[in-house]
Design a protein around this motif. Structure first.
Motif, PDB file in Angstrom:
ATOM      1  N   MET A 189       0.865  -0.904   0.019  1.00 18.66           N
ATOM      2  CA  MET A 189       0.237  -0.212  -0.345  1.00 18.66           C
ATOM      3  C   MET A 189       0.372   1.422   0.205  1.00 18.66           C
ATOM      4  N   THR A 190      -0.031   2.188  -0.754  1.00 15.35           N
ATOM      5  CA  THR A 190       1.205   3.195  -0.826  1.00 15.35           C
ATOM      6  C   THR A 190       0.565   4.448  -0.376  1.00 15.35           C
ATOM      7  N   PRO A 191       1.043   5.046   1.215  1.00 14.50           N
ATOM      8  CA  PRO A 191      -0.285   6.277   1.325  1.00 14.50           C
ATOM      9  C   PRO A 191      -0.279   7.177  -0.236  1.00 14.50           C
ATOM     10  N   PHE A 192      -1.953   8.077   0.340  1.00 10.52           N
ATOM     11  CA  PHE A 192      -2.263   8.822  -0.921  1.00 10.52           C
ATOM     12  C   PHE A 192      -1.807  10.444  -0.059  1.00 10.52           C
ATOM     13  N   ASP A 193      -1.427  11.038   0.038  1.00 10.90           N
ATOM     14  CA  ASP A 193      -1.614  12.480   0.368  1.00 10.90           C
ATOM     15  C   ASP A 193      -2.659  13.013  -0.808  1.00 10.90           C
ATOM     16  N   ASP A 194      -3.948  13.698  -0.493  1.00  8.96           N
ATOM     17  CA  ASP A 194      -4.230  14.842  -1.542  1.00  8.96           C
ATOM     18  C   ASP A 194      -4.251  15.995  -1.255  1.00  8.96           C
ATOM     19  N   GLY A 244      -1.942  20.310  -4.796  1.00  9.14           N
ATOM     20  CA  GLY A 244      -1.472  21.084  -5.324  1.00  9.14           C
ATOM     21  C   GLY A 244      -0.756  20.617  -6.505  1.00  9.14           C
ATOM     22  N   ALA A 245      -0.422  18.904  -6.750  1.00  4.42           N
ATOM     23  CA  ALA A 245       0.120  18.935  -7.782  1.00  4.42           C
ATOM     24  C   ALA A 245      -0.222  19.206  -9.608  1.00  4.42           C
ATOM     25  N   SER A 246      -1.773  19.394  -8.818  1.00  4.06           N
ATOM     26  CA  SER A 246      -2.843  19.887  -9.752  1.00  4.06           C
ATOM     27  C   SER A 246      -2.716  18.090 -10.545  1.00  4.06           C
ATOM     28  N   GLY A 247      -3.132  17.145  -9.833  1.00  2.11           N
ATOM     29  CA  GLY A 247      -3.160  15.851  -9.991  1.00  2.11           C
ATOM     30  C   GLY A 247      -2.814  14.862 -11.028  1.00  2.11           C
ATOM     31  N   ASP A 248      -1.202  16.202 -11.346  1.00  2.00           N
ATOM     32  CA  ASP A 248      -0.156  15.069 -12.904  1.00  2.00           C
ATOM     33  C   ASP A 248       0.737  14.279 -11.869  1.00  2.00           C
ATOM     34  N   ALA A 249       0.470  12.846 -12.341  1.00  2.00           N
ATOM     35  CA  ALA A 249       1.851  11.927 -11.711  1.00  2.00           C
ATOM     36  C   ALA A 249       2.355  12.521 -11.231  1.00  2.00           C
ATOM     37  N   ASP A 250       3.353  12.433 -12.638  1.00  2.00           N
ATOM     38  CA  ASP A 250       4.621  13.048 -12.334  1.00  2.00           C
ATOM     39  C   ASP A 250       5.036  13.446 -11.261  1.00  2.00           C
ATOM     40  N   VAL A 251       4.293  14.830 -11.689  1.00  2.00           N
ATOM     41  CA  VAL A 251       4.629  15.689  -9.937  1.00  2.00           C
ATOM     42  C   VAL A 251       4.359  14.762  -9.279  1.00  2.00           C
ATOM     43  N   TYR A 252       3.952  14.928  -9.005  1.00  2.00           N
ATOM     44  CA  TYR A 252       3.223  14.065  -7.520  1.00  2.00           C
ATOM     45  C   TYR A 252       3.726  13.215  -6.805  1.00  2.00           C
ATOM     46  N   ALA A 253       4.446  12.652  -7.993  1.00  2.00           N
ATOM     47  CA  ALA A 253       5.966  11.681  -7.425  1.00  2.00           C
ATOM     48  C   ALA A 253       7.221  12.785  -7.155  1.00  2.00           C
ATOM     49  N   ALA A 254       7.544  12.887  -7.663  1.00  2.00           N
ATOM     50  CA  ALA A 254       8.528  13.944  -7.338  1.00  2.00           C
ATOM     51  C   ALA A 254       8.278  14.701  -6.178  1.00  2.00           C
ATOM     52  N   ALA A 255       7.202  15.471  -6.180  1.00  2.00           N
ATOM     53  CA  ALA A 255       6.840  16.328  -4.946  1.00  2.00           C
ATOM     54  C   ALA A 255       7.455  15.017  -3.521  1.00  2.00           C
ATOM     55  N   ALA A 256       6.304  14.360  -4.210  1.00  2.00           N
ATOM     56  CA  ALA A 256       6.350  12.904  -2.646  1.00  2.00           C
ATOM     57  C   ALA A 256       7.972  12.928  -2.133  1.00  2.00           C
ATOM     58  N   LYS A 257       8.716  12.308  -3.212  1.00  2.00           N
ATOM     59  CA  LYS A 257       9.905  12.035  -3.094  1.00  2.00           C
ATOM     60  C   LYS A 257      11.367  13.185  -2.160  1.00  2.00           C
ATOM     61  N   LEU A 258      11.327  14.207  -2.863  1.00  2.00           N
ATOM     62  CA  LEU A 258      11.258  15.571  -1.902  1.00  2.00           C
ATOM     63  C   LEU A 258      11.162  15.524  -1.045  1.00  2.00           C
ATOM     64  N   SER A 259       9.847  15.200  -0.288  1.00  2.00           N
ATOM     65  CA  SER A 259       9.483  15.641   0.669  1.00  2.00           C
ATOM     66  C   SER A 259       9.675  14.347   1.847  1.00  2.00           C
ATOM     67  N   GLU A 260      10.661  13.654   1.482  1.00  2.00           N
ATOM     68  CA  GLU A 260      11.374  12.470   2.409  1.00  2.00           C
ATOM     69  C   GLU A 260      12.791  13.050   2.618  1.00  2.00           C
TER      70      GLU A 260
END
Length: 128
Positions: free
Chosen positions: A75-80, A85-101
């Motif tokens: 399971m992958t947590p999902f941050d609504d 904030g990523a405007s629903g863009d999968a790549d932007v979300y993935a990059a932001a999620a990784k950078l937040s780590e």
């Protein structure tokens, strides 16, 4: 999530196919059909929600398949909020999620990897 979206599609198709038949049968028997409107609305609601569900699934897949191993249990947590904030863009979300780590005090290696040239970032590692 993919299976869930697929199953919702089957439910939408079944409702769309069955509701008119049920309505016709009830009308032939001179019975009230007003409550069937709720079933029709449910089918419409499913049809309206499936594209968003597919986008969210694409986002989850981008995070888990391109940015590292999946969380325990698959399971992958999902941050609504991040998704919005990523405007629903999968790549932007993935990059932001990784950078937040990353640790806020760490530095990111500025040397571009070959994946940057392809337009697809696959790894971000802090400078040591």
């Amino acid at each position: 999530m993919g299976d869930f979206e697929r199953d919702l599609g089957q439910a939408e198709a079944t409702i769309g196919r069955s509701e008119p038949l049920i309505r016709r049968t009830l009308q032939d028997l001179d019975l009230d059909t007003s409550r069937l409107n709720a079933i029709r609305e449910l089918g419409n609601w499913i049809g309206a929600k499936r594209p968003e569900l597919r986008r969210r699934n694409d986002t989850i897949q981008a995070v888990s398949s391109e940015w590292g191993p999946a969380a325990p249990g698959g399971m992958t947590p999902f941050d609504d909020a991040l998704y919005s904030g990523a405007s629903g863009d999968a790549d932007v979300y993935a990059a932001a999620a990784k950078l937040s780590e990353l640790d806020p005090s760490s530095e990111v290696d500025e040397k571009p990897s070959p994946s940057w040239r392809s337009g697809r970032v696959t790894q971000i590692s802090p400078r040591r």
